[in-house]
Structure formats: structure tokens, C-alpha cells
Scaffold this active site. Structure first.
Site, PDB file in Angstrom:
ATOM      1  N   ASP A   1       0.827  -1.307   0.069  1.00 41.34           N
ATOM      2  CA  ASP A   1      -0.170   0.006   0.008  1.00 41.34           C
ATOM      3  C   ASP A   1       0.831   1.311   0.002  1.00 41.34           C
ATOM      4  O   ASP A   1       2.048   1.238   0.401  1.00 41.34           O
ATOM      5  CB  ASP A   1      -1.049  -0.053   1.365  1.00 41.34           C
ATOM      6  CG  ASP A   1      -2.312   0.929   0.863  1.00 41.34           C
ATOM      7  OD1 ASP A   1      -2.085   1.622  -0.043  1.00 41.34           O
ATOM      8  OD2 ASP A   1      -3.329   0.655   1.624  1.00 41.34           O
ATOM      9  N   TRP A   2       0.350   2.238  -0.539  1.00 42.51           N
ATOM     10  CA  TRP A   2       1.303   3.621  -0.622  1.00 42.51           C
ATOM     11  C   TRP A   2       1.819   4.075   0.865  1.00 42.51           C
ATOM     12  O   TRP A   2       1.183   4.720   1.415  1.00 42.51           O
ATOM     13  CB  TRP A   2       0.186   4.492  -1.353  1.00 42.51           C
ATOM     14  CG  TRP A   2       0.659   4.437  -2.919  1.00 42.51           C
ATOM     15  CD1 TRP A   2       0.659   5.525  -3.762  1.00 42.51           C
ATOM     16  CD2 TRP A   2       0.222   3.277  -3.928  1.00 42.51           C
ATOM     17  NE1 TRP A   2       0.564   5.106  -5.038  1.00 42.51           N
ATOM     18  CE2 TRP A   2       0.265   3.684  -5.033  1.00 42.51           C
ATOM     19  CE3 TRP A   2       0.014   1.780  -3.593  1.00 42.51           C
ATOM     20  CZ2 TRP A   2       0.222   2.699  -6.031  1.00 42.51           C
ATOM     21  CZ3 TRP A   2      -0.104   1.322  -4.426  1.00 42.51           C
ATOM     22  CH2 TRP A   2      -0.074   1.552  -5.953  1.00 42.51           C
TER      23      TRP A   2
END
Ligand SMILES: *[C@@H]1O[C@H](CO)[C@@H](O)[C@H](O)[C@H]1NC(C)=O
Ligand SMILES: *[C@@H]1O[C@H](CO)[C@@H](O)[C@H](O)[C@H]1NC(C)=O
Ligand SMILES: *[C@@H]1O[C@H](CO)[C@@H](O)[C@H](O)[C@H]1NC(C)=O
Ligand SMILES: *[C@@H]1O[C@H](CO)[C@@H](O)[C@H](O)[C@H]1NC(C)=O
Ligand SMILES: *[C@@H]1O[C@H](CO)[C@@H](O)[C@H](O)[C@H]1NC(C)=O
Ligand SMILES: *[C@@H]1O[C@H](CO)[C@@H](O)[C@H](O)[C@H]1NC(C)=O
Ligand SMILES: *[C@@H]1O[C@H](CO)[C@@H](O)[C@H](O)[C@H]1NC(C)=O
Ligand SMILES: *[C@@H]1O[C@H](CO)[C@@H](O)[C@H](O)[C@H]1NC(C)=O
Ligand SMILES: *[C@@H]1O[C@H](CO)[C@@H](O)[C@H](O)[C@H]1NC(C)=O
Ligand SMILES: *[C@@H]1O[C@H](CO)[C@@H](O)[C@H](O)[C@H]1NC(C)=O
Ligand SMILES: *[C@@H]1O[C@H](CO)[C@@H](O)[C@H](O)[C@H]1NC(C)=O
Ligand SMILES: CC(=O)N[C@H]1CO[C@H](CO)[C@@H](O)[C@@H]1O
Length: 814
Positions: free
Chosen positions: A312-313
Site C-alpha cells: 500500500d502507498w
């Protein structure tokens, strides 16, 4: 810096200014931010990972060996720098851009949000949220939805769709901010929708990224956080930023891991998802994105996953440790000015050169990224569209990709809307369906949710949060989607007022409206002079924060009560992300109908019309339980600590299973939803009927105890169940027979079908039961097993109303 004016900062920064990963509870590792961490220290931590001992699992490609051979041939020509380039995000037009290898003709891969459509981009559709899809209880429609989203992704030049949300969050707490992005807290219902979505999207040629793995069940503390710092982002919102706190740690047992939280991911993996996203939270003490047990053992080992794990970012906390733990692609890498730390890139080049990471593992990382891309999109000598949009300039010229997707969006709205209450005691002038539109004299349309958004939907910004209702005064308007990366710009939103007004052209009624929810006297005045009063209300939820309560927003309760006090045919429409409390008014005798419409996307108002007038009988069923009190659900962990943990004490007892175990009566049961007819369910029978798995696109390695039944896969069919469903009323309508098997003392959904039945007709409905559907997980033996003795099967219209039953006991020679 452009980034700082970008609304995406809210969630990007919320992804954390990643510090290198504390691998244990040593408080000296809780450093303020990654930049203050000396390179030496980071190196030490990395070296403390399982360096030198990496033994896989390595990808073979499974059903995609041709593409993997092509990828291997390309990888064999690459330098270490080129390989690492592919594993690390770069700046570019998309939310995520993998590195290119221009020398070999390998272009960057475009990774893009999100669960309701291409985000942020224009000239796209806003599809119904996944919870809305689940409420339709229709696998074919789920496939059509995913196909539509994938077509828009493809036509915009997106290689990897950051969706579907696949049981992370699953929804252990009704208060979790992102539950609406996923399908249902029931792992089977989520799994069926995930399977259909992955398969259909990848048939279009877009690689799916099933997310977020694993046990990601709250927004509070999902990111490193400090109560001492407040940052104001471009949308003007305050939020807490990211310093020295660790992300929430989900502590869960092995049965919950397998039976609840992995189930839907297993469906996505066997449907062939080319990628899986690891989550922001920690799991059992370790960051999900550097958790070797979760990624190497469970996902790539037990589930046999052949594709890539993408962070995930901002979910990456280390380089060497994460690469060895199974992370293949770090995002956004250098993108967004590198605010999430310089993981992978140079530090991975060093790691491979100094032997901390075997080059075979780097090859495996690249193979897992390129293999599915080549399988679904060709080997870069073929044409896949390049991105036609740029997240840094959303209003620039771009192509229209909407095709005729409004049709499937409209249909999902019709098929999902759930009639919770319908009181026809006084006859067919009361409740739903409405009588002939030529005969009605007047309809009041009330509440801010029934009208347009006063500053338009673009005012909501790229994450749909700038016009949030939780930042008063709000901006009104139909709530068609939740906020966060699960939002997408609608081209328009059909609201109830406009949709009913259109009907007034051919009808005989006047519209009396007031869309200011706080003008109670005005709303009451309009309601008092109308034959029917429709009140549209909502509750907002978004990524990045959890719900504080389950109360309607914008004064919804007061408005409903003010209207019901003066109109004896009050119809309530609710747009909400999940459960809301209805107790204040739901038994009011003047409230004749309550329609739950979830977050339906751009066709919100239009999709209600056929249901309101009875052209379509409501066939939506609740994909969650509506409680009488918020206390009936597990709470979010909101207690501040530098090292916050949440214990999943309820284990597998999520949603209706918890209510059942505790003997708590809900307001509306999981699976509940009325129709304009009544159905009866009779003559359930269950028989042994072996049939080898023919649906898995990729095989999993899930082990099982073979005492009972034939075959070599937990996805082999062992039983079929059949039930007779009769339409006892006078209108054609769709029934949703639901099959539950009792395991460990509580009901477990294990079958459903949606069937159109004519008045008076009886239809035989069959359910296919796979080995896994009648198994439990043995923690001790680490395998699925079928319990000895009688298994109880029941079918009915909701988990609270089961009307026919059958038992089946396996014998050892079956
Ligand atoms: C690395 O491991 C060594 C030996 O186990 C230990 O002394 C040291 O504290 C660890 N360092 C870090 C940063 O975890
Ligand atoms: C790439 O695909 C093309 C077209 O299918 C094929 O001709 C070519 O041999 C492939 N390249 C490799 C390296 O396999
Ligand atoms: C790495 O990827 C970037 C971005 O696509 C590209 O500009 C650069 O040339 C690549 N580097 C190498 C060594 O191929
Ligand atoms: C917040 O600030 C106070 C006072 O400056 C300080 O004592 C405290 O340790 C800080 N808390 C955190 C979590 O940084
Ligand atoms: C969490 O830890 C428990 C106990 O060690 C283990 O059985 C379970 O499988 C773990 N779950 C995950 C997702 O790591
Ligand atoms: C419910 O929570 C929202 C924020 O999520 C808040 O704006 C609202 O005031 C709360 N309502 C009640 C009744 O506490
Ligand atoms: C129901 O509506 C009627 C007006 O139609 C009103 O007179 C009556 O008081 C209402 N009942 C309640 C319980 O509010
Ligand atoms: C409901 O309200 C309407 C309008 O006030 C009235 O004509 C009608 O008789 C009421 N119905 C009942 C059953 O009281
Ligand atoms: C249904 O309507 C009748 C007639 O108005 C009323 O007496 C009864 O209380 C209503 N039931 C519910 C559950 O609202
Ligand atoms: C938060 O702390 C309170 C007070 O110590 C405690 O009662 C509560 O159980 C805690 N909540 C959670 C979710 O752990
Ligand atoms: C047995 O299973 C097959 C495959 O699902 C199905 O086509 C067939 O109708 C089933 N037979 C019975 C008797 O249910
Ligand atoms: C519920 C809600 O947000 N209502 C708002 C609608 O818009 C008007 C005008 O801006 C506000 O006054 C209301 O508070």
C-alpha cells in the site's frame, strides 16, 4: 512542491513518513521519521532480517507458464539496476508507476485506484460501491460490474486496477471507515464477489490487485501518527500526521486467519489475481508489508499465489527485510517526491550486490510483476494503451471511457436496494410500491440527500473528502459514494428529486420539496400537504478515519421524525456505508417503508424509480447485520499508545455470528430484505455429489484431511443441496434463498442464488458445496477438515428466518 498542493496528500501522507521497520518492541527504534534514521542504522535493521536464509517460495507461473517463460527470457537480459527499477515506483501519470527498462522495450506499468472506477480521472463512471454490489447477491452482476470497471481502466491505459477490496477490511467492526469499499463482513459473500470480480476484470486484460492483505480492520492508527502535530491539507481538513507511532497491530488467531480473513483472498488468488496489496497495519507484531509469515507462508505458500505483492502507498518500512519477507513491488517508491522513504531502489541494489538478498529473489520479484502483465497484456511488443490521463492534472484533456456502463450501474442499484420495512396494513395507498403515478396527487421529496450537491461533485476533490459531511456545514447532495481512494468522480449524479420529477411529467402528481434538512418546519409543511412523503437521509464514511457513531448525518433522525409526525405515508431512503441506527423512528406507525440504498454510484435516483413504482420488486438483501445499538459490534481500538494493538477476541465470530453467539437480537438480520411478494422455502435435501474443481484459474496449496470425500482440492464439489422456492404472491419477483451450515455452533453462509420466480411458480434451486464450505480449520494439524457426525443445513430468507433444514453425515467410504 506540486505534491503539497495535491489533495492526495491526505492519504499519501496518511500512508506514513515511513521509518525503517522496528522488528521488535525496542522503543529506541520508534524514531521520528525515516530521514532521521541513519543509513547505518537502517542497514543494521535490514541485516537483522532473514538475510541469507531465503528459500522462497519462488514463482513458477502455475497456469501462466508461457508468459513466465517470456518474462524469464527478458529478465535474463537485465542488469541488477534494471531489475530493481521495475520493483520500485516512479513518478508518472498514474497513482503508481513501475520503472521502465527502455533498453528492452519494457514500458512503465500504470497502477490506478480504485474500487468504484478510475480515480482520480474524468470522463469515467462512478460505479456502485462494493457493499452495494454485495447487497444484490448476484455473482453474474458482480462480474458485469468488474468488467465495466476494467473496461474503463483498460481504455484509460491502466495496467493494474487497485481493486477489488477483498476482505481487507472485512468488517469486524461496523465502525471501520473503509468497510463500504469491501463487499461484506461475511467471508463467503465477500469471497464469491471477489472471485467473480477478479475473473471478469482480468478477462478484459486488466491485472487486478486484490487488497488489503491482511487483517486491516480499522483506520484509526493505521499510519504512524502523533497527537502533537496537525497538518492542514489542500482540502482544508485537519488531520493528524505521522511521526513516531507504530501502525495498529492486529492480533488474531489462526482460525480467524484462515476461516475469516484469508477466505476471500483465497477466492481472489484461485480466480487468478495477478497482484495482491499488503496493508498498512501490522499483523501479529510485524508490518504486513514486511511480514514473511503472511506473505511467504500464507499467501505464496499456502495459497500458492504466483503474482506480485505490492505495498500500500507508504506501507513499506524497510528494504532488505521486506524483499525477503515477500514484498515484490514498493509503492509509490520515488513517486510523490519520495516522501515515504527511499526503500528498494539503491538500497536493494546494494543488498543484492552485498549478498543480503539473493539475486534469485530479485529475479522472482520481477517475474511476479511482469509475468501476469505479459499473460494478460502481451509482452510489451504488443499494444496496450498508454495512460490517457494524468493524476497531476485531472482536468486536462482525456478520453471518454464510459461506454454504456450507466446501464449496469442502474441495474446494480435496482438489484441491491433493500426494503427493510413495508407496512401495507392500511392498503396499497400506503408503503411501497407506490400506486399508479397518474393517481397520486402529490409527493414530498425531503432532505439534503435527495437533491443536488450545491457546489457540484467536483468540489469533493480527488478523494471525495473536501465536501465531507463530517466537516460542517457540508455541501448537501446525494451521497453516492464514500470518500478516499474508493471514491471516483461521477460524470453526474442522478438524485431522487430529479428522478421523481422526471416521472411527474407522465404522472399526475405535484412535487413538494425541501432539501434543507435543518429546516424542519419547512419540511413538515411540505409533508403535511402531500399524499406521500419521501425523506432521503445519509451517513458518510471515508478512508483515513473510522466512524464515530452509527447515527445518521445532517440531522437525519430529526428530519424523519418531523415528517412522520405529519404524514401517515412516510417513506425513508437511506444512503449509508453500512449499519446505521434506526431505533429512534423505525417503529413509527406513519413510517410505512424504509429503503436501504447503500452507496449506489452515479445512477442513485434513477435506480430507485422502478422499485418505487413496482416495475421491479426489491431483491436486495442486507450484506451485514443492522443492530439496535452500536455497542453490539466490536469497537475500534482508539486508545492512544505508541504501539497500539487490537485483539480480535471474537475470532471468527464476525457480524451475525457474534450476535448469534452472544444471543443479541438485531434490528434487522444479515440477509434480510422484503419483496413485493412472499416466498416460501421447502424440502431442503443434501446429497453427496462429487465433482472435481473446474473453476480455479490457479491452484492453491491448501491442505486438508482426506478422511471424507474424494478429490485433491478443497475446491472440489462434494455435496449439492436443493430447495424448493415458491412465489406465493401475485407479482413476479426475485428470491434470494440463502443456505447456511452450522459449524462450531453458529450459522455460516455457504450458498445463495438469485432467481426470478413467477407468481404461483415453484422453482428448484441447487447449491454446490465444496469441501472447504463444510470444513473447519485445524490449528493443530494446519489443514481443513470435515467435522464428524451430522452437519446441519438450513435455508431461508435471512439468517434469522430459516424455514427448512436437512442434515448430512459423511461416511468414511465416500
Ligand atoms: C540486530 O541483531 C543483533 C543480534 O541479535 C542485536 O544485538 C541488535 O540489537 C539488532 N539490531 C537491530 C537494529 O535490531
Ligand atoms: C512477444 O510476443 C510476440 C507476439 O506474441 C512474440 O512474437 C515474441 O516472440 C514474444 N517475445 C518473447 C521474448 O517471447
Ligand atoms: C527506470 O525507470 C524510469 C522510469 O520509467 C526510466 O526513466 C529509467 O530509464 C529506468 N532506468 C533504467 C536503468 O532502465
Ligand atoms: C507530545 O508533546 C508533549 C509536550 O510537548 C510531550 O511531553 C509528549 O511526549 C509528546 N507526545 C508524543 C507522543 O510525542
Ligand atoms: C497470527 O498469529 C497466530 C499465533 O501465532 C497465528 O496462528 C496466526 O496464523 C497469525 N495470523 C497471521 C495473519 O499472521
Ligand atoms: C457522529 O459522528 C460524526 C463524525 O463522524 C459527527 O460529525 C457527529 O456529530 C456524530 N453524531 C453524534 C450523534 O454523535
Ligand atoms: C401520523 O400522521 C398523521 C397525519 O397524517 C398525524 O395526525 C398523526 O399524529 C401521526 N402519528 C404520529 C404517531 O405521529
Ligand atoms: C392519512 O392522511 C391523509 C391525509 O391527511 C388522510 O386523508 C387519511 O385519511 C389518513 N389515513 C389514515 C388511515 O388515517
Ligand atoms: C403499520 O401500520 C398500522 C396502521 O397505521 C399501525 O397500526 C402499525 O403500528 C404499523 N406497524 C409498524 C411496525 O409501523
Ligand atoms: C481502551 O481503554 C479503556 C480504559 O482503559 C478500556 O476500558 C477499553 O477496553 C480500551 N479499548 C480497547 C478497544 O482496547
Ligand atoms: C451434481 O453436481 C453437478 C455439478 O455441479 C450438477 O450439474 C448436478 O446437477 C448435480 N446433481 C444433483 C443430483 O444435484
Ligand atoms: C446537512 C447539511 O449539510 N446541510 C447544509 C446544506 O447546505 C446549506 C447551505 O450551505 C447548509 O446551511 C446546510 O447546513
Amino acid at each position: 512542491m506540486r505534491l503539497l498542493t495535491h489533495a492526495s496528500l491526505l492519504f499519501l501522507a496518511a500512508g506514513s513518513l515511513a521509518t525503517a521497520a522496528p522488528l521488535d518492541d525496542d522503543p529506541t527504534l520508534l524514531l521520528r521519521d525515516w530521514a532521521s534514521l541513519s543509513p547505518l542504522r537502517r542497514q543494521q535493521q535490514d541485516n537483522n532480517a532473514t538475510a541469507g536464509s531465503y528459500t522462497g517460495p519462488y514463482a513458477s507461473g502455475g497456469a501462466w507458464t508461457d508468459a513466465y517463460s517470456q518474462a524469464k527470457a527478458l529478465i535474463a537480459q537485465m542488469t541488477i539496476e534494471e531489475k530493481v527499477n521495475i520493483t520500485t515506483g516512479h513518478s508518472g501519470p498514474c497513482a503508481g508507476n513501475s520503472g521502465a527498462v527502455p533498453r528492452l522495450g519494457i514500458s512503465p506499468l500504470c497502477l490506478q485506484d480504485g474500487p468504484t472506477g478510475v480515480r482520480p480521472a474524468r470522463r469515467t463512471s462512478q460505479f456502485p460501491q462494493e457493499v452495494t454490489m454485495a447487497a444484490a447477491w448476484d455473482r453474474d452482476l458482480a462480474a458485469e460490474r468488474a468488467q465495466g470497471i476494467a473496461e474503463e481502466m483498460h481504455d484509460k491505459g491502466v495496467n493494474f486496477w487497485l481493486g477489488p477490496v477483498t476482505g481487507g477490511p472485512l468488517g469486524r467492526s461496523a465502525l471501520a471507515g473503509r468497510n463500504f469499499e469491501g463487499f461484506s463482513p461475511d467471508s463467503y459473500l465477500s469471497g464469491e464477489n471477489s472471485f467473480a470480480s477478479v475473473r471478469a476484470a482480468q478477462e478484459v486484460g486488466v491485472v487486478t490487485v486484490a487488497k488489503h492483505f491482511i487483517a486491516y480492520e480499522q483506520e484509526t492508527f493505521r499510519d504512524a501518527y502523533s497527537p502533537n502535530q496537525t497538518v492542514i491539507d489542500a482540502s482544508g481538513e485537519n488531520y493528524q500526521r505521522v511521526l513516531n507511532q507504530l501502525p495498529i497491530d492486529s492480533q488474531l488467531d489462526d482460525r480467524a486467519t484462515h476461516e475469516a480473513y484469508m477466505w476471500s483472498f483465497a477466492e481472489a488468488v484461485r480466480a487468478g489475481t495477478g497482484s495482491v496489496m499488503c496493508s498498512y497495519n501490522r499483523v501479529n507484531d510485524t508490518h504486513s508489508c514486511s511480514n514473511s509469515y503472511a506473505m511467504n507462508e500464507l499467501l505464496k505458500g499456502e495459497l500458492g499465489f504466483q503474482g506480485s505483492v505490492v505495498s500500500d502507498w507508504g506501507g513499506t518500512w524497510s528494504t532488505i527485510h521486506s524483499a525477503l519477507a515477500g514484498l515484490d513491488l514498493t509503492m509509490p517508491g520515488q513517486g510523490y517526491g519520495g516522501i515515504f522513504g527511499d526503500f528498494f531502489d539503491g538500497s536493494l541494489i546494494d543488498g543484492v550486490q552485498n549478498g543480503a538478498v539473493p539475486e534469485s529473489r530479485l529475479d522472482d520479484m520481477v517475474l511476479r510483476i511482469l509475468g501476469p502483465a505479459i499473460h494478460f497484456q502481451g509482452n510489451f511488443t504488443e499494444s496496450y494503451p498508454a495512460p490517457t490521463f494524468d493524476i497531476n492534472d485531472v482536468n486536462g484533456p482525456t478520453n471518454n471511457v464510459r461506454r454504456d456502463h450507466y446501464k449496469v450501474i442502474d441495474r446494480i442499484g435496482q438489484e441491491s436496494v433493500t426494503l427493510l420495512k413495508n407496512n401495507r396494513t392500511l392498503g396499497n395507498h400506503y408503503g411501497l410500491p407506490l400506486r399508479n403515478k397518474k393517481d397520486i396527487s402529490s409527493i414530498a421529496i425531503l432532505g439534503e440527500d435527495s437533491g443536488p450537491k450545491i457546489h457540484g461533485y467536483t468540489s469533493c476533490g480527488d478523494f471525495g473528502t473536501a465536501c465531507a459531511f463530517d466537516t460542517p456545514p457540508g455541501q448537501n447532495g446525494t451521497l453516492s459514494a464514500g470518500g478516499g481512494s474508493g471514491w471516483s468522480y461521477p460524470p453526474y449524479v442522478s438524485d431522487l428529486l430529479a428522478a421523481v420529477s422526471f416521472e411527474a411529467r407522465s404522472g399526475g402528481f405535484d412535487i413538494n420539496s425541501d432539501t434543507d434538512s435543518y429546516n424542519l418546519a419547512g419540511a413538515a409543511a411540505q409533508a403535511a400537504k402531500s399524499e406521500v412523503a419521501m425523506v432521503s437521509v445519509n451517513a458518510y464514511a471515508r478512508e483515513g478515519s473510522d466512524r464515530q457513531n452509527l447515527t445518521l448525518f445532517g440531522g437525519g433522525d430529526a428530519l424523519i421524525e418531523a415528517v412522520a409526525a405529519v404524514n401517515n405515508n412516510t417513506i425513508v431512503v437511506i444512503h449509508a456505508p453500512g449499519p446505521v441506527l434506526l431505533e429512534e423512528w423505525v417503529d413509527h406507525p406513519n413510517i410505512t417503508s424504509v429503503l436501504f440504498a447503500y452507496y449506489p454510484g452515479q445512477e442513485a435516483g434513477n435506480s430507485l424509480i422502478p422499485v418505487l413504482w413496482g416495475d421491479v420488486s426489491p431483491s436486495g438483501r442486507l450484506p451485514f447485520t443492522i443492530a439496535k445499538s452500536a455497542d453490539d459490534y466490536p469497537d475500534i481500538q482508539r486508545n492512544y499508545s505508541l504501539d497500539p494493538s487490537v485483539y480480535f477476541e471474537e475470532s471468527t465470530d464476525i457480524d451475525y455470528k457474534l450476535f448469534e453467539r452472544r444471543g443479541v437480537e438485531p434490528r434487522y438480520h444479515f440477509g434480510h430484505g422484503l419483496s413485493y411478494t412472499t416466498f416460501s422455502f421447502d424440502s431442503l435435501s443434501v446429497q453427496y455429489n462429487y465433482s472435481a474443481d473446474s473453476t480455479s484459474m490457479q491452484k492453491t496449496n491448501e491442505h486438508f484431511d482426506a478422511t471424507y470425500g474424494q478429490g485433491d482440492s478443497v475446491y472440489d464439489q462434494l455435496l449439492t443441496a436443493s430447495v424448493s422456492v415458491t412465489n406465493e404472491g401475485s407479482v413476479a419477483a426475485k428470491a434470494v434463498p440463502q443456505l447456511y451450515v452450522t459449524l462450531d455452533g453458529v450459522h455460516n453462509l455457504r450458498g445463495f442464488e438469485k432467481v426470478l420466480i413467477q407468481p404461483g411458480e415453484t422453482v428448484k434451486v441447487h447449491f454446490s458445496l465444496r469441501r472447504k464450505d463444510v470444513s473447519r480449520w485445524s490449528v493443530k494439524r494446519q489443514e481443513w477438515y470435515i467435522p464428524d457426525g451430522d452437519l446441519l443445513f438450513q435455508v431461508g430468507k435471512s439468517v434469522g428466518h430459516l424455514s427448512t433444514k436437512a442434515t448430512f453425515a459423511f461416511t468414511a467410504n465416500q
